[in-house]
Design a protein around this motif. Structure first.
Motif, PDB file in Angstrom:
ATOM      1  N   LEU A  36       0.881  -1.184  -0.021  1.00 16.88           N
ATOM      2  CA  LEU A  36      -0.021   0.022  -0.032  1.00 16.88           C
ATOM      3  C   LEU A  36       0.887   1.271  -0.115  1.00 16.88           C
ATOM      4  O   LEU A  36       1.698   1.478   0.923  1.00 16.88           O
ATOM      5  N   LEU A  37       0.825   2.008  -0.977  1.00 20.56           N
ATOM      6  CA  LEU A  37       1.559   3.380  -1.124  1.00 20.56           C
ATOM      7  C   LEU A  37       0.789   4.446  -0.471  1.00 20.56           C
ATOM      8  O   LEU A  37      -0.529   4.501  -0.370  1.00 20.56           O
ATOM      9  N   THR A  38       1.730   5.518   0.062  1.00 21.82           N
ATOM     10  CA  THR A  38       1.036   6.506   0.753  1.00 21.82           C
ATOM     11  C   THR A  38       1.872   7.535   0.610  1.00 21.82           C
ATOM     12  O   THR A  38       3.030   7.584   0.355  1.00 21.82           O
ATOM     13  N   GLY A  39       1.307   8.873   0.962  1.00 24.30           N
ATOM     14  CA  GLY A  39       1.926  10.132   1.154  1.00 24.30           C
ATOM     15  C   GLY A  39       2.286  10.864  -0.287  1.00 24.30           C
ATOM     16  O   GLY A  39       2.935  11.670  -0.322  1.00 24.30           O
ATOM     17  N   THR A  40       1.641  10.294  -1.508  1.00 24.66           N
ATOM     18  CA  THR A  40       1.862  10.876  -2.755  1.00 24.66           C
ATOM     19  C   THR A  40       1.634  12.404  -2.923  1.00 24.66           C
ATOM     20  O   THR A  40       1.916  12.987  -3.610  1.00 24.66           O
ATOM     21  N   ALA A  41       0.279  12.558  -2.359  1.00 29.31           N
ATOM     22  CA  ALA A  41      -0.274  14.067  -2.402  1.00 29.31           C
ATOM     23  C   ALA A  41       0.713  14.988  -1.812  1.00 29.31           C
ATOM     24  O   ALA A  41       0.721  15.881  -2.320  1.00 29.31           O
ATOM     25  N   ARG A  42       1.338  14.692  -0.756  1.00 32.14           N
ATOM     26  CA  ARG A  42       2.382  15.779  -0.133  1.00 32.14           C
ATOM     27  C   ARG A  42       3.505  16.049  -1.479  1.00 32.14           C
ATOM     28  O   ARG A  42       3.691  17.264  -1.450  1.00 32.14           O
ATOM     29  N   TRP A  43       3.959  15.202  -2.227  1.00 29.41           N
ATOM     30  CA  TRP A  43       4.868  15.469  -3.484  1.00 29.41           C
ATOM     31  C   TRP A  43       4.133  16.369  -4.468  1.00 29.41           C
ATOM     32  O   TRP A  43       4.742  17.127  -5.466  1.00 29.41           O
ATOM     33  N   LEU A  44       3.087  16.040  -4.686  1.00 25.69           N
ATOM     34  CA  LEU A  44       2.371  16.701  -5.883  1.00 25.69           C
ATOM     35  C   LEU A  44       1.911  18.133  -5.648  1.00 25.69           C
ATOM     36  O   LEU A  44       1.386  19.036  -6.563  1.00 25.69           O
ATOM     37  N   ARG A  45       1.345  18.320  -4.158  1.00 28.33           N
ATOM     38  CA  ARG A  45       0.551  19.503  -3.862  1.00 28.33           C
ATOM     39  C   ARG A  45       1.121  20.854  -4.419  1.00 28.33           C
ATOM     40  O   ARG A  45       0.502  21.572  -5.003  1.00 28.33           O
ATOM     41  N   GLU A  46       2.636  21.077  -4.188  1.00 28.48           N
ATOM     42  CA  GLU A  46       3.077  22.334  -4.670  1.00 28.48           C
ATOM     43  C   GLU A  46       3.794  22.371  -5.936  1.00 28.48           C
ATOM     44  O   GLU A  46       4.611  23.279  -6.153  1.00 28.48           O
TER      45      GLU A  46
END
Length: 619
Positions: free
Chosen positions: A298-308
């Protein structure tokens, strides 16, 4: 117009351009010099506009080297929006219609990187026509054929990338190792070269200019052009920072790949703004590659990389999962495959049979999209589950949990939707961007009347919106607005898939082609229908249930659009599922088998056709 003349062409460059003329205009090699003499060599710098939409049209351009983008400007409620709709690769032409009609430009053209073009204006076209009329007929026929191919059917939108910049967000060694692995995979498709700042001198490259604008010297431009001519792919491994080599690599890239370890710090680096966010930012499409150690389930945390960050797409590279790297290679080579699953309620179980057929045929899927029930059936594929595991999960969810049976007082809908909500809460927990295979689904914004494409954020609410059939389930709430079934506005989102970096698209249409024939002049009253079902020796009427009527009503409104969208796919599958009721959950296995048997033969035929076409191109 930001064009600069190239001046007299060197003999080697002229031979290369003559070959480009032969390929682009389908003329004989002996006629190529005459056509080339009617063309003016010029350069459009990276990030600059060759021309804008609505500019006067007075010439066509053949792209000899570099890359261009096609932009369309639209106006919505007084606001102008610019959308990039296509890319132009070497050997393709732009501006043909304006040359032939003298009309204004229908789109704007922007250079991704410094690009060499061959320009033919109306005067040169007329002069060539007077001197060689038979050649003009060939040129006009070639132009007409190219326009037909662009607009007349389901042609693959191949990217034809050549130069790829790899920009490490952390230490450079990681990017260099990735480049070596990627080079080995891309090398099966043609000669591939990895360039780093350290390798330039050993390869005989001129000294990199220290100017911060990233503009290469004439000698470096010629050297890079020669390297590109000799290789199918050139991988430019940039430094992890704002250096002269990094700026040069980004300016000469068709595609920019930002790489980082998913476990690292997602905050944008201070130098990212100066490289990718200023007025001179490169125009190339950008992708983020996140590497994961240990092949996490299960992958997690991708949104933090994409946000900015401004990105066109992202991919995951899991340690020990070879197909993740192969997927990246397929995307870069223009060989990736996207699959689109359409809506059709219970008939959508056929999508699982298609998945099984693809898996057995050894055809990897690189992008998944769906609407309505197709959005649900695409989840196991985006999770990279096996077909057997996918069928087991979906059978439990729809046959065992019976989400279509919690009836309520029909003030808003026939069903309460609580069983569906519990079902999603039990089975769907991840964000869309964390799925190992790229995925999107579609819902319909009830207020604006526009499709809403879900590519980021929690997956469960997006699915809930995409399957919220009006009158059957209550509308979903997305960002404070009501959303209903995606199939209402785009039941087979082929065009949305075409906008992704995929080479070919398979679409699966499970809408019914069945006709309803009845043996009564008018629909009987409810009491007569009830009597036919309850009392012996009383006529039983064949009338669709309330739910079936609602589902069918939403389906027929999109049939014309679905057929048009299907024609734009490279392979359209229509499993024979019309004989099944749209609410027939109990026929799960039979519907899956129908999809499998139909797809197995169609895919085998498609593969043979592709192999024949591939051999023909190699001759």
């Amino acid at each position: 117009m930001p064009l600069s003349s190239q001046g007299p062409l060197q003999a080697s460059a002229r031979r290369s351009l003559e070959a480009a003329v032969v390929r682009a205009f389908a003329v004989q090699a002996t006629d190529a010099p005459a056509v080339l003499d009617a063309l003016q060599a010029c350069v459009c710098r990276g990030g600059e506009w060759l021309f804008r939409q609505d500019d006067p049209g007075d010439a066509l351009y053949l792209l000899a080297r570099g890359r261009l983008q096609v932009w369309i400007t639209t106006t919505d409620q007084g606001e102008q929006h610019e959308t990039m709709v296509a890319e132009v690769a070497p050997g393709e032409t732009v501006g043909e219609i304006s040359l032939l009609t003298g009309g204004r430009r229908s789109a704007g053209i922007r250079a991704v990187r410094d690009s060499l073009l061959l320009r033919m204006d109306a005067a040169a076209f007329d002069r060539l026509g007077r001197e060689r009329p038979q050649l003009i007929r060939q040129l006009a026929g070639s132009i007409a054929e190219r326009l037909r191919q662009r607009t007349g059917g389901p042609s693959a939108s191949r990217r034809n990338l050549r130069t790829i910049a790899i920009l490490p967000l952390d230490e450079q060694g990681h990017a260099a190792a990735l480049a070596v692995q990627l080079s080995a995979s891309l090398g099966r498709r043609g000669p591939t070269l990895v360039l780093t700042a350290e390798r330039l001198a050993a390869l005989g490259a001129p000294t990199v200019s220290t100017a911060r604008d990233g503009v290469a010297s004439a000698a470096m431009t010629e050297w890079l052009a020669a390297v590109e001519d000799d290789h199918r792919f050139v991988l430019l491994v940039a430094d992890a920072g704002d250096t002269a080599w990094t700026r040069l690599a980004l300016r000469h890239a068709d595609q920019i790949l930002l790489t980082a370890a998913a476990s690292g710090n997602p905050t944008p680096r201070p130098w990212e703004q100066s490289l990718l966010g200023d007025a001179q930012e490169p125009a190339a499409r950008r992708a983020l590659l996140l590497t994961h150690d240990g092949s996490p389930a299960l992958l997690t945390g991708t949104a933090r990389w994409l946000r900015e960050r401004r990105l066109d797409y992202h991919l995951h590279l899991r340690a020990g999962v070879a197909d993740d790297l192969q997927r990246l290679a397929r995307v870069l080579a223009g060989e990736s495959l996207g699959i689109v699953f359409g809506g059709g309620a219970a008939r959508g179980f056929a999508h699982l049979g298609v998945y099984r057929a693809l898996h057995e045929a050894g055809i990897p899927v690189d992008w998944v999209g769906g609407a309505s029930i197709g959005a649900v059936m695409g989840i196991p594929m985006a999770r990279a589950m096996s077909p057997a595991a996918a069928m087991e999960t979906i059978r439990e969810a729809f046959v065992g949990s019976k989400p279509f049976s919690d009836y309520t007082l029909p003030l808003v809908s026939l069903l309460r939707g609580r069983r569906l909500d519990r079902l999603l809460a039990r089975h769907v927990h991840e964000d869309i961007e964390d799925l190992p295979i790229p995925y999107f689904c579609v819902s319909s914004n009830l207020g604006r009347g526009t499709p809403q494409v879900h590519t980021r954020g929690p997956l469960a609410p997006a699915i809930r919106a995409s399957v919220s059939l009006p009158g059957i389930f209550p509308p979903a709430v997305i960002d404070g607005q009501l959303a209903i079934d995606g199939g209402i506005l785009d039941n087979l989102p082929v065009d949305l898939m075409r906008a992704q970096p995929v080479g070919q698209v398979i679409a699966v249409d499970v809408t019914s082609r069945q006709t309803f024939e009845v043996d009564y002049a008018a629909v009987p009253s409810p009491w007569r229908l009830l009597a036919g079902r309850m009392l012996p020796f009383t006529r039983r009427y064949r009338v669709p249930s309330f739910m079936s009527l609602m589902l069918k009503a939403t389906e027929i409104g999109t049939m014309t659009a679905v057929r048009a969208a299907g024609s734009r796919a490279d392979l359209l599958l229509r499993p024979p599922v019309s004989r099944f009721s749209i609410t027939d959950m109990r026929s799960f296995d039979r519907i899956v088998d129908a999809g499998y048997e139909d797809a197995r033969q169609a895919i085998a035929d498609w593969q043979r056709t592709r192999e024949t076409e591939s051999r023909g191109k190699m001759k």
